[in-house]
Design an enzyme around this catalytic site. Structure first.
Site, PDB file in Angstrom:
ATOM      1  N   ARG A 177       0.846  -1.207   0.000  1.00  0.00           N
ATOM      2  CA  ARG A 177       0.000   0.000   0.000  1.00  0.00           C
ATOM      3  C   ARG A 177       0.873   1.245   0.000  1.00  0.00           C
ATOM      4  NH1 ARG A 177      -1.261   1.744   4.603  1.00  0.00           N
ATOM      5  NH2 ARG A 177      -2.000  -0.189   5.521  1.00  0.00           N
TER       6      ARG A 177
ATOM      7  N   TYR B 160     -17.986  15.572 -14.698  1.00  0.00           N
ATOM      8  CA  TYR B 160     -18.462  14.190 -14.636  1.00  0.00           C
ATOM      9  C   TYR B 160     -19.436  14.052 -13.454  1.00  0.00           C
ATOM     10  CZ  TYR B 160     -18.383   9.243 -13.439  1.00  0.00           C
ATOM     11  OH  TYR B 160     -18.751   7.974 -13.097  1.00  0.00           O
TER      12      TYR B 160
ATOM     13  N   ASP C 195      -8.991  18.280 -14.197  1.00  0.00           N
ATOM     14  CA  ASP C 195      -9.261  16.894 -14.596  1.00  0.00           C
ATOM     15  C   ASP C 195      -8.959  16.812 -16.087  1.00  0.00           C
ATOM     16  OD1 ASP C 195     -10.375  14.498 -15.458  1.00  0.00           O
ATOM     17  OD2 ASP C 195     -11.957  14.542 -13.943  1.00  0.00           O
TER      18      ASP C 195
ATOM     19  N   LYS D 125      -9.681   5.570 -18.645  1.00  0.00           N
ATOM     20  CA  LYS D 125     -10.152   6.015 -19.951  1.00  0.00           C
ATOM     21  C   LYS D 125      -9.029   5.916 -20.984  1.00  0.00           C
ATOM     22  CE  LYS D 125     -13.886   6.511 -17.734  1.00  0.00           C
ATOM     23  NZ  LYS D 125     -13.778   7.176 -16.484  1.00  0.00           N
TER      24      LYS D 125
HETATM   25  O1  P1T Z   1     -14.420   5.994 -13.079  1.00  0.00           O
HETATM   26  P1  P1T Z   1     -13.197   6.533 -12.401  1.00  0.00           P
HETATM   27  O2  P1T Z   1     -11.914   5.929 -12.862  1.00  0.00           O
HETATM   28  O3  P1T Z   1     -13.331   6.557 -10.906  1.00  0.00           O
HETATM   29  O4  P1T Z   1     -13.059   8.070 -12.871  1.00  0.00           O
HETATM   30  C1  P1T Z   1     -14.019   9.049 -12.578  1.00  0.00           C
HETATM   31  C2  P1T Z   1     -13.980  10.122 -13.636  1.00  0.00           C
HETATM   32  C3  P1T Z   1     -13.268  11.280 -13.391  1.00  0.00           C
HETATM   33  N1  P1T Z   1     -13.187  12.272 -14.310  1.00  0.00           N
HETATM   34  C4  P1T Z   1     -13.800  12.184 -15.488  1.00  0.00           C
HETATM   35  C5  P1T Z   1     -13.700  13.305 -16.466  1.00  0.00           C
HETATM   36  C6  P1T Z   1     -14.526  11.032 -15.810  1.00  0.00           C
HETATM   37  O5  P1T Z   1     -15.119  10.975 -17.012  1.00  0.00           O
HETATM   38  C7  P1T Z   1     -14.633   9.976 -14.860  1.00  0.00           C
HETATM   39  C8  P1T Z   1     -15.413   8.727 -15.136  1.00  0.00           C
HETATM   40  N2  P1T Z   1     -16.320   8.872 -16.178  1.00  0.00           N
HETATM   41  C9  P1T Z   1     -17.160   7.916 -16.661  1.00  0.00           C
HETATM   42  C10 P1T Z   1     -17.228   6.673 -16.180  1.00  0.00           C
HETATM   43  C11 P1T Z   1     -17.997   8.326 -17.803  1.00  0.00           C
HETATM   44  O6  P1T Z   1     -18.572   7.476 -18.510  1.00  0.00           O
HETATM   45  O7  P1T Z   1     -18.086   9.554 -18.032  1.00  0.00           O
END
Ligand code: P1T
Length: 357
Positions: free
Chosen positions: A26, A78, A150, A175
């Site tokens: 961790r 998001y 972001d 992503k």
């Molecule tokens: O899903 P995660 O890895 O926890 O990330 C969250 C997140 C943060 N910032 C942006 C711009 C994002 O698009 C996302 C996650 N978004 C999706 C799952 C979606 O379909 O838009």
């Protein structure tokens, strides 16, 4: 040529306190270190910390704030980021103001003596608005607040916010960085030594760390980031143009189009315009019908992978935002969001045109 997957949870020590840099996974793991070095290099940052998800990264960063602190954030973020702010962090005494950060004056007007952070997304999810990161950073810094961007939609290949004045970058590496719909992850990058130390402490103290296998998948995926994003951006531009010419489409949101209100800012701060395109059809029924008819685009949440996806933000990714707030931000019931993949663009356009016919 390939980083091993160090599955060890713990590392034998030569004597108490005497070890080769790793004690417990961790706290630190060689595969995670390799990923963090790689992602730091991509954002051209001094430090990177990897997390088990984008939201894990976001939460860990926000835990550096304290009750009474105020955050100004881009209204079109998001839905999960909104939910974290609204349903979780407000309970711990943080306060939030949503603004259209594409309007620098709106950010200036929202700043208070308690504002510690300005939270940006650019391009935004799902309306692809673009924020002038340089200008907003100047305003934030003049009020003693830091700026977090972001950068998930842009990727470090298209945009490097730390070079535009931001203090921290956050990624959902689920992503584009992963790129193959097979790993959930997140990351934070910064050049600020003190902030990096605090984040490193919190990464270990909070514990939202990625598994070594997830780090390995991200390292494997990211090797092709630039060619994937180039192809996705080229495809997205052609898809956006075709949608613009389609009679069933009321409006197209893509920063690469001349008609996009923030096209000039996007052209200045991004290398290309990215693989995300949103568009509006008449109403919710038309949107749902279109989504059901698509054959190549899969109906699914998430984005940034090699396969094209389509979804309905109001009922899917942004459903956690109350209807009035969603509408005020411009996320209507007729909105469809596309994540453009690397397929033959003629096939993608034909798929959309037959679904819209
Ligand atoms: O899903 P995660 O890895 O926890 O990330 C969250 C997140 C943060 N910032 C942006 C711009 C994002 O698009 C996302 C996650 N978004 C999706 C799952 C979606 O379909 O838009």
């Amino acid at each position: 040529m390939v980083q091993p997957i160090h599955m060890a949870t713990t590392f034998a020590q030569e004597a108490v306190g005497k070890h080769q840099g790793f004690e417990y996974s961790r706290t630190g793991n060689p595969t995670r270190n390799a990923l963090e070095e790689c992602l730091a290099a991509l954002e051209d940052s001094r430090h990177c910390l990897a997390f088990s998800s984008g939201l894990g990264a976001e939460t860990t960063l926000m835990l550096l704030l304290k009750p009474g602190d105020h955050v100004v954030y881009m209204e079109d973020v998001y839905g999960g980021t909104f939910r974290l702010f609204d349903k979780v962090l407000k309970r711990f005494g943080l306060t939030f103001s949503a603004v259209d950060a594409a309007d620098v004056d709106a950010v200036e007007n929202a700043m208070t003596p308690q504002t510690r952070m300005v939270w940006l997304e650019s391009p935004t999810n799902p309306l692809l608005r673009v924020v002038d990161i340089d200008a907003v950073s100047e305003v934030a810094h003049s009020h003693g607040a830091s700026v977090c961007v972001d950068n998930t939609f842009a990727t470090p290949y298209l945009q490097q916010p730390l070079h535009l004045g931001a203090d921290v970058v956050v990624h959902s590496s689920t992503k584009y960085i992963g790129g193959h719909s097979d790993v959930v992850g997140g990351a934070l990058m910064t050049n600020n030594e003190e902030l990096a130390k605090l984040l490193r402490f919190h990464q270990n103290a909070v514990g939202a760390v990625p598994s070594p296998f997830d780090c390995w998948l991200l390292l494997r995926g990211v090797k092709t980031l630039s060619i994937r994003v180039e192809r996705q951006s080229q495809n997205a531009m052609e898809v956006a143009r075709a949608l613009q010419d389609n009679r069933a489409v009321k409006r197209v949101f893509y920063p690469g189009l001349d008609a996009h209100p923030h096209h000039a800012v996007a052209a200045r701060q991004m290398r290309m315009f990215g693989g995300m395109v949103s568009f509006e059809v008449a109403d919710e029924a038309a949107a749902l019908r279109t989504l059901e008819r698509l054959k190549i685009f899969a109906l699914a949440e998430s984005l940034g992978a090699v396969e094209s996806l389509a979804e309905h933000p109001a009922r899917m990714t942004h459903a956690s935002i109350p209807a009035e707030e969603r509408k005020r931000a411009g996320v209507g019931d007729g909105l469809i969001r596309l994540s453009i993949g690397i397929e033959d663009v003629a096939d993608l356009i034909e798929d959309l045109e037959s679904a819209l016919a």
